[in-house]
Design an enzyme around this catalytic site. Sequence first.
Site, PDB file in Angstrom:
ATOM      1  N   TRP A 122      43.402  34.631  40.537  1.00  0.00           N
ATOM      2  CA  TRP A 122      42.071  34.032  40.407  1.00  0.00           C
ATOM      3  C   TRP A 122      41.018  35.113  40.152  1.00  0.00           C
ATOM      4  O   TRP A 122      40.985  36.135  40.830  1.00  0.00           O
ATOM      5  CB  TRP A 122      41.720  33.263  41.685  1.00  0.00           C
ATOM      6  CG  TRP A 122      40.369  32.630  41.664  1.00  0.00           C
ATOM      7  CD1 TRP A 122      39.869  31.779  40.720  1.00  0.00           C
ATOM      8  CD2 TRP A 122      39.320  32.806  42.627  1.00  0.00           C
ATOM      9  NE1 TRP A 122      38.580  31.402  41.050  1.00  0.00           N
ATOM     10  CE2 TRP A 122      38.216  32.017  42.206  1.00  0.00           C
ATOM     11  CE3 TRP A 122      39.214  33.540  43.813  1.00  0.00           C
ATOM     12  CZ2 TRP A 122      37.017  31.959  42.931  1.00  0.00           C
ATOM     13  CZ3 TRP A 122      38.025  33.483  44.522  1.00  0.00           C
ATOM     14  CH2 TRP A 122      36.950  32.699  44.087  1.00  0.00           C
TER      15      TRP A 122
ATOM     16  N   TYR B  63      42.727  28.399  36.310  1.00  0.00           N
ATOM     17  CA  TYR B  63      42.295  29.793  36.241  1.00  0.00           C
ATOM     18  C   TYR B  63      42.157  30.206  34.774  1.00  0.00           C
ATOM     19  O   TYR B  63      43.152  30.343  34.052  1.00  0.00           O
ATOM     20  CB  TYR B  63      43.300  30.707  36.948  1.00  0.00           C
ATOM     21  CG  TYR B  63      43.400  30.497  38.448  1.00  0.00           C
ATOM     22  CD1 TYR B  63      42.482  29.720  39.141  1.00  0.00           C
ATOM     23  CD2 TYR B  63      44.432  31.077  39.180  1.00  0.00           C
ATOM     24  CE1 TYR B  63      42.578  29.527  40.510  1.00  0.00           C
ATOM     25  CE2 TYR B  63      44.535  30.896  40.559  1.00  0.00           C
ATOM     26  CZ  TYR B  63      43.608  30.114  41.208  1.00  0.00           C
ATOM     27  OH  TYR B  63      43.710  29.917  42.570  1.00  0.00           O
TER      28      TYR B  63
ATOM     29  N   GLN C  13      46.979  25.615  50.964  1.00  0.00           N
ATOM     30  CA  GLN C  13      46.337  26.870  50.567  1.00  0.00           C
ATOM     31  C   GLN C  13      44.830  26.778  50.813  1.00  0.00           C
ATOM     32  O   GLN C  13      44.072  26.325  49.964  1.00  0.00           O
ATOM     33  CB  GLN C  13      46.609  27.201  49.098  1.00  0.00           C
ATOM     34  CG  GLN C  13      46.090  28.574  48.702  1.00  0.00           C
ATOM     35  CD  GLN C  13      46.595  29.020  47.342  1.00  0.00           C
ATOM     36  OE1 GLN C  13      45.798  29.338  46.469  1.00  0.00           O
ATOM     37  NE2 GLN C  13      47.902  29.043  47.162  1.00  0.00           N
TER      38      GLN C  13
ATOM     39  N   TRP D 128      43.863  32.099  50.704  1.00  0.00           N
ATOM     40  CA  TRP D 128      43.161  32.803  49.626  1.00  0.00           C
ATOM     41  C   TRP D 128      41.829  33.360  50.128  1.00  0.00           C
ATOM     42  O   TRP D 128      41.336  32.950  51.159  1.00  0.00           O
ATOM     43  CB  TRP D 128      42.945  31.893  48.417  1.00  0.00           C
ATOM     44  CG  TRP D 128      42.063  30.687  48.629  1.00  0.00           C
ATOM     45  CD1 TRP D 128      42.425  29.494  49.157  1.00  0.00           C
ATOM     46  CD2 TRP D 128      40.674  30.558  48.275  1.00  0.00           C
ATOM     47  NE1 TRP D 128      41.353  28.621  49.166  1.00  0.00           N
ATOM     48  CE2 TRP D 128      40.268  29.242  48.630  1.00  0.00           C
ATOM     49  CE3 TRP D 128      39.734  31.421  47.707  1.00  0.00           C
ATOM     50  CZ2 TRP D 128      38.971  28.775  48.432  1.00  0.00           C
ATOM     51  CZ3 TRP D 128      38.440  30.960  47.504  1.00  0.00           C
ATOM     52  CH2 TRP D 128      38.067  29.647  47.858  1.00  0.00           C
TER      53      TRP D 128
ATOM     54  N   PRO E  74      41.061  36.402  51.390  1.00  0.00           N
ATOM     55  CA  PRO E  74      41.075  37.066  52.702  1.00  0.00           C
ATOM     56  C   PRO E  74      39.988  38.123  52.849  1.00  0.00           C
ATOM     57  O   PRO E  74      39.641  38.495  53.972  1.00  0.00           O
ATOM     58  CB  PRO E  74      42.470  37.699  52.753  1.00  0.00           C
ATOM     59  CG  PRO E  74      42.812  37.945  51.317  1.00  0.00           C
ATOM     60  CD  PRO E  74      42.246  36.753  50.589  1.00  0.00           C
TER      61      PRO E  74
END
Length: 331
Positions: free
Chosen positions: A21, A54, A178, A207, A209
């Site tokens: 991403w 994406y 997710q 996702w 982080p």
Amino acid sequence: MEYRRLGKAGLKVSALSLGSWVTFGKQVDMSDAKTLLKTAYDSGINFFDNAEGYEAGESEKIMGAAISHLGLARDTFAVSSKVFWGGDHKMQMGLSAKHVRDACDAALLRLKVDYLDLYYCHRPDIDTPIEETVRAMHNLIQQGKVTYWGTSEWSAQQITEAHAVARAHHLTPPTMEQPQYNLLHRDKVEGEFLPIYENFGMGLTVWSPLASGILTGKYNDGIPDDSRLTLPGYEWLRDLWTSEDGKLKLEKVRQLSALANDIGVSITHLSLAWCLKNPNVSTVILGASKLSQLEDNLQSIEALEKLTPDVMEKIESILGNKPAAPERFGQ
């Protein structure tokens, strides 16, 4: 590298994984993608995350071509796609049975693989019955096009409904979710989702982080010209962190940076290791536009031992955002 089960499933994924991403097709070209994927793979990463949305599929094309060029053995890595944003046409959006199937076939072609290991519903679709989506995913699994299916940014209630539908109609339930998860974004993962780990054994492939780079500390003194916050199309991200709430969070990041320095690690490593401390996290998805970023992030595994109970308490005192446990029926 450490490996963890994908929830209660038998698949073991690397604790750190690589996603695309904002990077592949935006900041990363084919040559760089090959370098990043090879470094990740050689370091033990066995899961690569992607989505139809994406860069309008360009991200998957670059990843697929890079994996094919590297000649990675198909039985040594897992790759994902997500379905929801496929294009501007009405039939290219959402989670209808038609779009779920068409998006899967398109992702297979772009990624140059015969099946998807993980296939996510990228967001909930209020215009499509959950039963229709669950059945569509089940059919893809029966056809051998998908191995595990999951959700992304669904609520605990929606996930529970999906499991109930699957149970009632003898269909395959979702295996993983997710969500966004980091030091500054915790409510869903540590609060709302507590029942789904216990009731369904869902695994998390988290996702952002590093909160889009905020938790690297590079924004502590302002926004660098080469950061993702300056990319066209991501003005919303810049506005998020220049708001009053964003400024308050940046102050917490500065305090976390000082704590990280005290224990001998970087704020980046502290942030990634903190996510890994959560036993419900199956893998933390890394994003990197440069090889140096990826190489540095991979070292965060070593910071786990530095996050002692005392350090975790200090982190909590700085953050002050620990979610309250959800109320249980009858309490």
